[in-house]
Write a protein that holds these residues in place. Structure first.
Motif, mmCIF file in Angstrom:
data_model
loop_
_atom_site.group_PDB
_atom_site.id
_atom_site.type_symbol
_atom_site.label_atom_id
_atom_site.label_comp_id
_atom_site.label_asym_id
_atom_site.label_seq_id
_atom_site.Cartn_x
_atom_site.Cartn_y
_atom_site.Cartn_z
ATOM 1 N N ARG A 25 -41.221 33.501 -8.766
ATOM 2 C CA ARG A 25 -42.592 34.120 -9.284
ATOM 3 C C ARG A 25 -43.260 35.820 -9.864
ATOM 4 N NH1 ARG A 25 -47.005 37.278 -8.267
ATOM 5 N NH2 ARG A 25 -49.215 36.944 -9.555
ATOM 6 N N GLU A 26 -42.631 36.743 -9.273
ATOM 7 C CA GLU A 26 -41.977 37.881 -9.325
ATOM 8 C C GLU A 26 -41.403 38.120 -10.491
ATOM 9 O OE1 GLU A 26 -42.436 36.370 -5.955
ATOM 10 O OE2 GLU A 26 -43.986 37.026 -6.181
ATOM 11 N N GLU A 27 -39.558 37.683 -10.453
ATOM 12 C CA GLU A 27 -39.469 37.944 -11.876
ATOM 13 C C GLU A 27 -40.471 36.942 -12.888
ATOM 14 O OE1 GLU A 27 -35.337 36.258 -13.245
ATOM 15 O OE2 GLU A 27 -35.071 35.793 -11.039
ATOM 16 N N ARG A 86 -42.182 39.611 -14.426
ATOM 17 C CA ARG A 86 -41.750 40.846 -14.697
ATOM 18 C C ARG A 86 -41.281 40.181 -16.384
ATOM 19 N NH1 ARG A 86 -40.608 41.839 -9.483
ATOM 20 N NH2 ARG A 86 -38.536 40.712 -9.826
ATOM 21 N N GLU A 146 -50.990 43.254 -11.048
ATOM 22 C CA GLU A 146 -50.784 42.689 -10.450
ATOM 23 C C GLU A 146 -49.793 43.121 -9.968
ATOM 24 O OE1 GLU A 146 -47.772 39.656 -9.144
ATOM 25 O OE2 GLU A 146 -49.922 39.255 -10.415
ATOM 26 N N ALA A 204 -46.609 42.569 -8.501
ATOM 27 C CA ALA A 204 -44.925 42.578 -9.147
ATOM 28 C C ALA A 204 -45.093 43.429 -9.533
ATOM 29 C CB ALA A 204 -45.318 40.790 -9.591
#
Length: 203
Positions: A63-65, A68, A124, A126
């Motif tokens: 999710r984090e990738e 971004r 967010e 991330a």
């Protein structure tokens, strides 16, 4: 086994992967830039894009990738729009007006994109710290339009200040703090850009 890439209906595997990635990014813009705040999870993204989780992980590690990547995609679109707008104008005022209008068309007329670029880094996790990541490229764009400011250090400081001021203005417009109409908002931003160099001592 054949080494040729398989194709379906005239579309090869890489094209299909690229198309799925673009659909996921588009869904990510809507979810990350939602009016009620970011609502991004893998299941929601896949549902919005009409793909399975298998295809999500085909393009993104987690999710984090993904978050971004959505942010980077919107940032690149903004940068390209500004470069194209400035390159099509001649005088400083025309360049300032074109740049502001291009940013308004991208960030205000499509508020989900504006919220991704300007508000999501605040809300967010991330994107922690990513809000400043794109600033240098925008500073350079503004700096290049300040030819009337002879001193390079002064020109850089003016550009940094302008980017900060414009960022705050757009954030306030997107979150409803500024309630003036679009035309007046654009005019104010243009005047801020064009008047900056004129107000610098020795410019």
């Amino acid at each position: 086994m054949s080494t040729e890439r398989r194709s379906w209906a005239g579309t090869d595997l890489e094209q299909r992967q690229r198309a799925r990635r673009e659909k996921l990014l588009a869904a990510g813009v809507d979810l990350l830039g939602g009016a009620d705040g970011p609502a991004v999870n893998v299941r929601a993204v896949c549902r919005a894009a009409g793909v399975t989780e298998r295809y999500f992980y085909e393009s993104f590690g987690d999710r984090e990738e993904f978050v971004r990547s959505v942010y980077a995609d919107v940032g690149e679109r903004a940068r390209e729009a500004l470069i194209a707008a400035v390159g099509s104008a001649e005088t400083p005022r025309e360049r300032a007006s074109a740049a502001v209008l291009a940013f308004v068309e991208l960030m205000v007329d499509h508020p989900e994109m504006g919220r991704v670029l300007l508000l999501a880094p605040i809300t967010e996790p991330a994107l922690g710290g990513r809000g400043l990541e794109l600033a240098p490229s925008f500073v350079v764009l503004v700096q290049d339009q300040l030819g009337s400011v002879a001193d390079p250090d002064e020109r850089q400081m003016v550009a940094v200040g302008l980017v900060g001021a414009l960022t705050s203005l757009f954030i306030s417009y997107l979150d409803g703090t500024i309630t003036t109409d679009r035309e007046r908002f654009v005019a104010h931003c243009v005047e801020l850009l064009t008047g900056a160099g004129e107000r610098v001592p020795g410019a």
